[in-house]
Each structure stands twice: as C-alpha cells, then as structure tokens.
Design a protein around this motif. Sequence first.
Motif, PDB file in Angstrom:
ATOM      1  N   ILE A 131       0.838  -1.203   0.000  1.00 38.53           N
ATOM      2  CA  ILE A 131       0.000   0.000   0.000  1.00 38.53           C
ATOM      3  C   ILE A 131       0.872   1.252   0.000  1.00 38.53           C
ATOM      4  O   ILE A 131       0.640   2.193  -0.771  1.00 38.53           O
ATOM      5  N   LEU A 132       1.931   1.255   0.850  1.00 33.34           N
ATOM      6  CA  LEU A 132       2.827   2.420   0.890  1.00 33.34           C
ATOM      7  C   LEU A 132       3.566   2.589  -0.421  1.00 33.34           C
ATOM      8  O   LEU A 132       3.769   3.710  -0.897  1.00 33.34           O
ATOM      9  N   GLN A 133       3.966   1.465  -1.046  1.00 27.16           N
ATOM     10  CA  GLN A 133       4.647   1.534  -2.325  1.00 27.16           C
ATOM     11  C   GLN A 133       3.741   2.097  -3.410  1.00 27.16           C
ATOM     12  O   GLN A 133       4.161   2.917  -4.232  1.00 27.16           O
ATOM     13  N   ALA A 134       2.511   1.664  -3.428  1.00 30.80           N
ATOM     14  CA  ALA A 134       1.564   2.177  -4.415  1.00 30.80           C
ATOM     15  C   ALA A 134       1.328   3.677  -4.233  1.00 30.80           C
ATOM     16  O   ALA A 134       1.239   4.430  -5.202  1.00 30.80           O
ATOM     17  N   VAL A 135       1.239   4.099  -2.962  1.00 27.96           N
ATOM     18  CA  VAL A 135       1.057   5.529  -2.701  1.00 27.96           C
ATOM     19  C   VAL A 135       2.279   6.316  -3.166  1.00 27.96           C
ATOM     20  O   VAL A 135       2.167   7.397  -3.773  1.00 27.96           O
ATOM     21  N   ALA A 136       3.496   5.782  -2.929  1.00 23.81           N
ATOM     22  CA  ALA A 136       4.715   6.474  -3.355  1.00 23.81           C
ATOM     23  C   ALA A 136       4.793   6.579  -4.866  1.00 23.81           C
ATOM     24  O   ALA A 136       5.181   7.622  -5.421  1.00 23.81           O
ATOM     25  N   ILE A 137       4.434   5.503  -5.567  1.00 27.48           N
ATOM     26  CA  ILE A 137       4.446   5.534  -7.033  1.00 27.48           C
ATOM     27  C   ILE A 137       3.466   6.564  -7.563  1.00 27.48           C
ATOM     28  O   ILE A 137       3.758   7.326  -8.492  1.00 27.48           O
ATOM     29  N   ALA A 138       2.293   6.600  -6.973  1.00 32.06           N
ATOM     30  CA  ALA A 138       1.294   7.576  -7.408  1.00 32.06           C
ATOM     31  C   ALA A 138       1.786   8.990  -7.186  1.00 32.06           C
ATOM     32  O   ALA A 138       1.583   9.883  -8.037  1.00 32.06           O
ATOM     33  N   GLN A 139       2.413   9.231  -6.037  1.00 34.76           N
ATOM     34  CA  GLN A 139       2.936  10.567  -5.779  1.00 34.76           C
ATOM     35  C   GLN A 139       4.056  10.927  -6.751  1.00 34.76           C
ATOM     36  O   GLN A 139       4.146  12.065  -7.236  1.00 34.76           O
ATOM     37  N   GLU A 140       4.957   9.967  -7.090  1.00 36.44           N
ATOM     38  CA  GLU A 140       6.044  10.205  -8.037  1.00 36.44           C
ATOM     39  C   GLU A 140       5.508  10.521  -9.423  1.00 36.44           C
ATOM     40  O   GLU A 140       5.991  11.429 -10.117  1.00 36.44           O
ATOM     41  N   GLN A 141       4.485   9.762  -9.839  1.00 41.49           N
ATOM     42  CA  GLN A 141       3.871  10.027 -11.137  1.00 41.49           C
ATOM     43  C   GLN A 141       3.223  11.404 -11.183  1.00 41.49           C
ATOM     44  O   GLN A 141       3.292  12.107 -12.188  1.00 41.49           O
ATOM     45  N   GLN A 142       2.602  11.804 -10.077  1.00 35.37           N
ATOM     46  CA  GLN A 142       1.985  13.125 -10.030  1.00 35.37           C
ATOM     47  C   GLN A 142       3.039  14.227 -10.119  1.00 35.37           C
ATOM     48  O   GLN A 142       2.875  15.217 -10.844  1.00 35.37           O
ATOM     49  N   ARG A 143       4.192  14.029  -9.412  1.00 33.36           N
ATOM     50  CA  ARG A 143       5.261  15.023  -9.479  1.00 33.36           C
ATOM     51  C   ARG A 143       5.870  15.096 -10.871  1.00 33.36           C
ATOM     52  O   ARG A 143       6.190  16.183 -11.382  1.00 33.36           O
ATOM     53  N   ALA A 144       6.025  13.941 -11.527  1.00 36.26           N
ATOM     54  CA  ALA A 144       6.564  13.930 -12.895  1.00 36.26           C
ATOM     55  C   ALA A 144       5.633  14.645 -13.855  1.00 36.26           C
ATOM     56  O   ALA A 144       6.080  15.393 -14.738  1.00 36.26           O
ATOM     57  N   ALA A 145       4.337  14.412 -13.695  1.00 37.14           N
ATOM     58  CA  ALA A 145       3.383  15.090 -14.579  1.00 37.14           C
ATOM     59  C   ALA A 145       3.415  16.600 -14.375  1.00 37.14           C
ATOM     60  O   ALA A 145       3.362  17.384 -15.337  1.00 37.14           O
ATOM     61  N   GLU A 146       3.502  17.018 -13.120  1.00 37.56           N
ATOM     62  CA  GLU A 146       3.569  18.460 -12.847  1.00 37.56           C
ATOM     63  C   GLU A 146       4.851  19.057 -13.396  1.00 37.56           C
ATOM     64  O   GLU A 146       4.865  20.173 -13.942  1.00 37.56           O
ATOM     65  N   ALA A 147       5.987  18.310 -13.300  1.00 36.91           N
ATOM     66  CA  ALA A 147       7.253  18.808 -13.839  1.00 36.91           C
ATOM     67  C   ALA A 147       7.180  18.930 -15.348  1.00 36.91           C
ATOM     68  O   ALA A 147       7.710  19.885 -15.936  1.00 36.91           O
ATOM     69  N   ALA A 148       6.543  17.964 -16.009  1.00 40.34           N
ATOM     70  CA  ALA A 148       6.418  18.032 -17.464  1.00 40.34           C
ATOM     71  C   ALA A 148       5.610  19.241 -17.887  1.00 40.34           C
ATOM     72  O   ALA A 148       5.934  19.933 -18.849  1.00 40.34           O
ATOM     73  N   VAL A 149       4.523  19.499 -17.151  1.00 38.56           N
ATOM     74  CA  VAL A 149       3.703  20.674 -17.484  1.00 38.56           C
ATOM     75  C   VAL A 149       4.501  21.948 -17.280  1.00 38.56           C
ATOM     76  O   VAL A 149       4.483  22.882 -18.099  1.00 38.56           O
ATOM     77  N   ASP A 150       5.249  22.025 -16.185  1.00 41.36           N
ATOM     78  CA  ASP A 150       6.071  23.211 -15.929  1.00 41.36           C
ATOM     79  C   ASP A 150       7.145  23.367 -16.988  1.00 41.36           C
ATOM     80  O   ASP A 150       7.461  24.479 -17.440  1.00 41.36           O
ATOM     81  N   GLY A 151       7.767  22.263 -17.493  1.00 44.25           N
ATOM     82  CA  GLY A 151       8.802  22.334 -18.523  1.00 44.25           C
ATOM     83  C   GLY A 151       8.274  22.861 -19.829  1.00 44.25           C
ATOM     84  O   GLY A 151       8.903  23.660 -20.521  1.00 44.25           O
ATOM     85  N   GLU A 152       7.050  22.451 -20.186  1.00 38.09           N
ATOM     86  CA  GLU A 152       6.449  22.962 -21.418  1.00 38.09           C
ATOM     87  C   GLU A 152       6.153  24.440 -21.310  1.00 38.09           C
ATOM     88  O   GLU A 152       6.283  25.215 -22.246  1.00 38.09           O
ATOM     89  N   GLY A 153       5.790  24.893 -20.129  1.00 40.04           N
ATOM     90  CA  GLY A 153       5.494  26.314 -19.958  1.00 40.04           C
ATOM     91  C   GLY A 153       6.738  27.166 -19.962  1.00 40.04           C
ATOM     92  O   GLY A 153       6.675  28.375 -20.210  1.00 40.04           O
ATOM     93  N   ASP A 154       7.959  26.596 -19.749  1.00 45.58           N
ATOM     94  CA  ASP A 154       9.196  27.369 -19.677  1.00 45.58           C
ATOM     95  C   ASP A 154       9.940  27.453 -20.998  1.00 45.58           C
ATOM     96  O   ASP A 154      11.078  27.938 -21.062  1.00 45.58           O
ATOM     97  N   MET A 155       9.416  26.968 -22.122  1.00 44.84           N
ATOM     98  CA  MET A 155      10.103  27.042 -23.414  1.00 44.84           C
ATOM     99  C   MET A 155      10.309  28.489 -23.845  1.00 44.84           C
ATOM    100  O   MET A 155       9.427  29.332 -23.643  1.00 44.84           O
ATOM    101  N   THR A 156      11.471  28.757 -24.490  1.00 44.35           N
ATOM    102  CA  THR A 156      11.771  30.110 -24.971  1.00 44.35           C
ATOM    103  C   THR A 156      11.000  30.391 -26.240  1.00 44.35           C
ATOM    104  O   THR A 156      10.402  29.499 -26.860  1.00 44.35           O
TER     105      THR A 156
END
Length: 389
Positions: free
Chosen positions: A349-374
């Motif tokens: 259960i803890l592992q599944a929660v950690a994976i979900a949180q990591e995926q959420q952080r990766a998705a947020e980072a990807a969105v932020d990276g697209e917004g930072d293009m020159t």
Amino acid sequence: MSETSKINLHVWPGRWDLPSVEPACLASILFLELALPGNFDIIECANPDLSPSGQLPFLTHEQRTVATLPSIMRYVAQLKSATGEKRHDPDHAIDADLTAVERARNLAWQAHLELNMGDLVAHMMYSLEANWVKLTHPTLAGFLPVPQKYYVPARLRDSYRARLEAVGLWNLPGIEQEPKKPFEAPVKQTKESDPKEKYLRVFERAKVEEKARSSFDVYSRLLGKNDFFYPYRPTSIDLTLAAHVLLLTKPEFPDPLLQTLIRESYPTLVNHAEHVYRFVFPTGISKLNRTSMPGYSIRSLVPISATNSSHVAKEVDPEDVRFARMRWTWIAVAVGGVAYWFWEKRGLILQAVAIAQEQQRAAEAAVDGEGDMTEEEDEEVALGLDDDT
C-alpha cells in the motif's frame, strides 16, 4: 407484596397525558393499577428487543419474565401470596368475579379487540403519512438517543406495514409520497390536481372509515348504555377497549380521519374510555412510580443476546452461552484476520502511494517544462509543424 418481589412493567413511554403511547402497554398499566395498586413500577423503555417476544410490554418479577398483554394478565391473576395460596379476590384479579363462561367470552373479545382496534390505531399512527411525519415519528425519535433515533422509528413502521397491508389499511401505491432525498430540489406534485387521484384518495379514506365503523358498531352494541361491559367495575375487556379508544382520541393527529369518526358518531365509546380512565386514575397519573431506562446504547449496535442484559432477570440457557461464545470467537477471528491482512499488505500500500505521488510530481514537472520554453523553441516547434504540413 414485599418490596423485593415488586413487579416491574416495561412499557413504551407516555405522551398526551397518557402513561404510554402504545395500546397494549397502556392496557397493561391500567390493569396493574387496578389489580395491584402501588405494588408495581413502570419502567419506561424504548427498546423492544429486550422483550422475549420482541415487543413491549413485558413484565419482570423475581426471576420470571412475562411478555404480551394476555400473558401478563394471566400471570398477575395467578400470583401466589406468601402462604402459597392462590389469591382470587377482586382486587388482585379483576376478572375473578366472572363465571368461567364470562371469562372465556372476555378472552375472546380481548383477542378481537387487540386485532381489530389495534389495526385502526396502527393505521392512524403509522400508515397515514401526515400523522407519521408530524406526530408518530417525532414522538418515537424523542424517546431514542443518537444514532438509534434515525433508524429505529422507520424499522418499527416497517414492522406494521405487512400487517396493515394484509387488511387493506396501508396507503395505496402512488398515494404515499416517497421520502425526499437530502439536498434534493422539491418536485412539483401533479397528482393532487388529477381528478382520478383525488377520487382514488377519497375512495380509500371511505373504505378505511367503513372498516372502522364495522368494528365500532360491534363494541358499541356490546356495551349498550352501560358504564362497563359487566356491572360495578371494569374488567379486562373494558381496559383493552379503553386503551385503544384513548389512543384514537387523545393525540392531536394532523390527519384526524378516525378520530373525527369516533368522536362524532360513537360518543358512547369515547365516554366509556374516559370513564374507565377516571375509575383507574381518579387523581391522575402523577402518583405512578415511573422510571426510565436507556433504550439503546453504542453497545446495542453489536448483536448481543437479550439474555445477557442486566435489565431482564431470567435464566440463562447453557446453549445460548455456547452460541454467544462462538459468535464472539468468530468476531475476534474476523477482526484479527482483517488486521493481519492490513499489516502484511502495508508495504504494498505504501509503495503504491509512493508511485502515485512520483507520477503526479513527474506530470507536474512536465507541465512546468512545457510552460518554460523560450520564444526560439516555440518558433522551431511551429516551423516543424509547418514542414510536416
């Protein structure tokens, strides 16, 4: 009767200047007050599950428990004195002056009353929607603590429904409104303006009145112009009839269908009930020794046998003890199994929660990276799209 052998009568609490809101409970109080004045205590109870029959009233005396109104009357009439002799004086058994034939007739009429008049009282309290919503449900809920007040009244109403449907005293489908869900917008009712629905409602009420008249006529003819069914003093049939009539006339029903009928068309029955009540309680009910007991508790939500209740003194069957132990063993094993499963699976259960949180952080980072293009990268992306076109 000594203090240690005093009788305890468990009944529904009272309202409307009556010591109980249920016909059999009210009749049992009238009976004991007439048969054993001052030698019984009224225990106001809102938990019929404590009774061996699952219904109130029930009586406890020493190590005995007696349920249902006829059984209570029979038990009190057969009580033995300290010398072991059965008492048959009128103050102890109110039907003692009657002959064997009269007592048998009384018993038959009492069963007839409990069935027919009981249906009419239940119809007024549980079937008619206005009476249920504005009178009966608030009254029953007022006897109960949280959370039982939210589901026990509905359970009691359901217990009467099959009985009333069998005799045609339940509301017709379509006439009874479905309960509105929480936060649901009110639905505009169109049935009231439908002539067919109006005719159906009037026909249903007339059918109920006709059924009530057939019962009221029988008891009115049986009583005649007498104060009681037998001379000089009320008997068990008087008490049973009076209890039902009082619960048809005393409450302030929002829908006074049968209340109006009995008051206007059968004044002899109303006068008889009031006369019996004054005979039994000449100075009112304030002198009754009444105590309240908790009808339910959080513990009552767990299925525990009524034999384990300290409020009911009766012999414990060894077989019931064995089944109670088996039930508690099963509950303990079930709870332990669920706890062990959570303990074993906690890592997954803890592992599944950690994976979900990591995926959420990766998705947020990807969105932020697209917004930072020159601007140059945006132009290259745009040109690339044009070339593809």
